[in-house]
Design a protein around this motif. Structure first.
Motif, PDB file in Angstrom:
ATOM      1  N   PRO A 140       0.813  -1.235   0.000  1.00 10.27           N
ATOM      2  CA  PRO A 140       0.000   0.000   0.000  1.00 10.27           C
ATOM      3  C   PRO A 140       0.838   1.271   0.000  1.00 10.27           C
ATOM      4  CG  PRO A 140      -0.817  -1.572   1.629  1.00 10.27           C
ATOM      5  CD  PRO A 140       0.491  -2.086   1.156  1.00 10.27           C
ATOM      6  N   LEU A 141       1.992   1.245   0.697  1.00 10.17           N
ATOM      7  CA  LEU A 141       2.830   2.441   0.736  1.00 10.17           C
ATOM      8  C   LEU A 141       3.556   2.682  -0.575  1.00 10.17           C
ATOM      9  CD1 LEU A 141       4.289   2.350   4.349  1.00 10.17           C
ATOM     10  CD2 LEU A 141       2.621   3.936   3.401  1.00 10.17           C
ATOM     11  N   VAL A 199       1.369   5.121  -2.251  1.00 14.11           N
ATOM     12  CA  VAL A 199       1.495   6.461  -1.676  1.00 14.11           C
ATOM     13  C   VAL A 199       2.774   7.127  -2.164  1.00 14.11           C
ATOM     14  CG1 VAL A 199       1.720   7.770   0.465  1.00 14.11           C
ATOM     15  CG2 VAL A 199       0.155   5.820   0.351  1.00 14.11           C
ATOM     16  N   GLY A 200       3.875   6.378  -2.162  1.00 10.13           N
ATOM     17  CA  GLY A 200       5.144   6.926  -2.629  1.00 10.13           C
ATOM     18  C   GLY A 200       5.110   7.277  -4.098  1.00 10.13           C
ATOM     19  N   TRP A 201       4.470   6.449  -4.888  1.00 17.10           N
ATOM     20  CA  TRP A 201       4.326   6.748  -6.315  1.00 17.10           C
ATOM     21  C   TRP A 201       3.571   8.050  -6.523  1.00 17.10           C
ATOM     22  CZ3 TRP A 201      -0.453   6.777  -8.981  1.00 17.10           C
ATOM     23  CH2 TRP A 201      -0.355   6.966 -10.351  1.00 17.10           C
ATOM     24  N   ARG A 202       2.601   8.317  -5.669  1.00 19.94           N
ATOM     25  CA  ARG A 202       1.788   9.526  -5.818  1.00 19.94           C
ATOM     26  C   ARG A 202       2.555  10.782  -5.406  1.00 19.94           C
ATOM     27  NH1 ARG A 202      -0.067  13.681  -6.133  1.00 19.94           N
ATOM     28  NH2 ARG A 202      -2.205  14.448  -5.882  1.00 19.94           N
ATOM     29  N   PHE A 203       3.356  10.717  -4.351  1.00 22.26           N
ATOM     30  CA  PHE A 203       3.947  11.931  -3.787  1.00 22.26           C
ATOM     31  C   PHE A 203       5.451  12.081  -4.009  1.00 22.26           C
ATOM     32  CE2 PHE A 203       0.112  11.398  -1.182  1.00 22.26           C
ATOM     33  CZ  PHE A 203      -0.420  12.668  -1.266  1.00 22.26           C
ATOM     34  N   THR A 253       7.953   3.080   6.481  1.00 19.16           N
ATOM     35  CA  THR A 253       7.850   4.457   6.938  1.00 19.16           C
ATOM     36  C   THR A 253       8.962   5.334   6.389  1.00 19.16           C
ATOM     37  OG1 THR A 253       8.988   3.776   8.960  1.00 19.16           O
ATOM     38  CG2 THR A 253       6.581   3.928   9.050  1.00 19.16           C
ATOM     39  N   LEU A 302       7.005   7.556   4.300  1.00 20.90           N
ATOM     40  CA  LEU A 302       6.318   8.606   5.054  1.00 20.90           C
ATOM     41  C   LEU A 302       7.308   9.656   5.560  1.00 20.90           C
ATOM     42  CD1 LEU A 302       3.795   6.452   7.136  1.00 20.90           C
ATOM     43  CD2 LEU A 302       3.415   7.630   4.957  1.00 20.90           C
ATOM     44  N   ILE A 336       8.291  11.917   2.740  1.00 22.33           N
ATOM     45  CA  ILE A 336       7.212  12.857   2.424  1.00 22.33           C
ATOM     46  C   ILE A 336       7.199  14.004   3.429  1.00 22.33           C
ATOM     47  CG2 ILE A 336       4.702  13.132   2.318  1.00 22.33           C
ATOM     48  CD1 ILE A 336       4.548  10.292   1.188  1.00 22.33           C
ATOM     49  N   THR A 350       7.134   8.810  12.759  1.00 21.84           N
ATOM     50  CA  THR A 350       6.555   7.699  11.995  1.00 21.84           C
ATOM     51  C   THR A 350       6.764   6.351  12.676  1.00 21.84           C
ATOM     52  OG1 THR A 350       8.593   7.534  10.683  1.00 21.84           O
ATOM     53  CG2 THR A 350       6.833   8.902   9.791  1.00 21.84           C
TER      54      THR A 350
END
Length: 313
Positions: free
Chosen positions: A90-91, A94-98, A164, A167, A170, A186
């Motif tokens: 799942p992360l 998230v990393g691909w997006r941000f 993390t 995270l 980010i 985190t």
């Protein structure tokens, strides 16, 4: 006078120059790509070794999803590397997006896969059940140092090891938070759960390892030579700038400002120098304008001529 080259010759020469430039860019891109993936392989392998030697045998959670995998492993016996990779999925999104799209995703997946494969496969076969020391403080310290260097190498390759790390990266990029502080936020929940699962003494030592790791990530990523930025409010800008240019060989930027209390216009000089040059800089300012107002701050990173290249960053 007519040109000695015909139109066809000029077009051929132009095309040859364009082709040479493109080939040079392709070679540079290939070299950077090879360097980045070499750093990823080295960093992921070192991170797995750090986990295998210092964290896992002594129930010191490494934080993040690998720490979560350690807690799950203590109850189920499932392999930590495989658990870490599955929890990372799942992360990855998230990393691909941000953090950089497909390039980031590909590199982070490679780093996470290599970490899992080395931890669950290679190390279990080559170096099973190894214990260097039973001292929790030494394991926390050396585990933090080696894991921090490993993650820093992966970050330098424009990737993360997953979990993390994504995270924390980010938080650093979006909010300017130091990586050591971001890791404490985190990984705090994971450490709390480790205290419940193992014991609080191990959890407290794990916090030391996490902090040391965060500091080492910053040192590996940015280098130990943190720069200084001087802001100099002076009525003698030419003399001060001349001294800096001649003695320190550093560039100086001149702004015009106005004191809100006095209403007097003053010159504001901006200069980036190394930590070792601060004493000499203050001496130059004192000699040329003893009444100058000087602010010296710490710069996390300085890029450009005379410092680290933007291409290397």
């Amino acid at each position: 006078m007519a040109s000695p080259f015909k139109n066809g010759d000029r077009q051929t020469q132009f095309r040859a120059r364009v082709w040479q430039r493109r080939m040079s860019e392709h070679r540079e891109t290939a070299a950077r790509l090879a360097r980045d993936y070499a750093l990823i392989l080295l960093g992921a392998t070192l991170l797995a070794v750090s986990m295998h030697l210092f964290f896992i045998p002594h129930q010191l959670v490494a934080g993040g999803l690998s720490g979560t995998a350690q807690i799950i492993n203590s109850f189920t016996g499932w392999p930590i590397g495989t658990l870490t990779f599955l929890l990372n999925i799942p992360l990855f999104i998230v990393g691909w997006r941000f953090l950089g799209g497909r390039r980031f995703l590909a590199r982070t997946v490679v780093a996470s896969f290599v970490f899992s494969a080395v931890l669950d496969g290679l190390l279990q076969w080559l170096w099973p059940d190894v214990v260097l020391t039973e001292d929790l403080a030494l394991n926390a310290l050396y585990g933090g140092v080696t894991a921090g260097v490993a993650v820093g190498l992966i970050f330098r390759a424009k990737a993360t090891s997953g979990g993390t790390d994504i995270l924390a990266r980010i938080l650093e990029r979006r909010f300017g938070m130091p990586l050591s502080q971001a890791y404490l936020y985190t990984d705090g929940l994971v450490v709390f759960l480790a205290g419940l699962a193992f014991d609080w003494e191990h959890a407290l030592y794990a916090v030391i390892g996490l902090y040391v790791g965060g500091v080492m990530v910053e040192l590996t990523l940015n280098g130990s030579n943190v720069m200084r930025v001087a802001t100099i409010v002076t009525s003698q800008p030419e003399a001060v700038a001349a001294g800096i240019l001649a003695d320190l060989e550093r560039g100086v930027t001149d702004w015009t400002g106005r004191g809100m209390y006095t209403g007097v216009e003053r010159h504001v000089l901006l200069c980036a120098v190394s930590r070792a040059e601060i004493v000499q800089l203050k001496a130059i300012v004192h000699e040329t304008d003893p009444h100058a107002f000087v602010i010296i701050g710490q710069a996390q990173e300085v890029l450009g001529e005379g410092f680290r290249s933007l291409v290397e960053a």
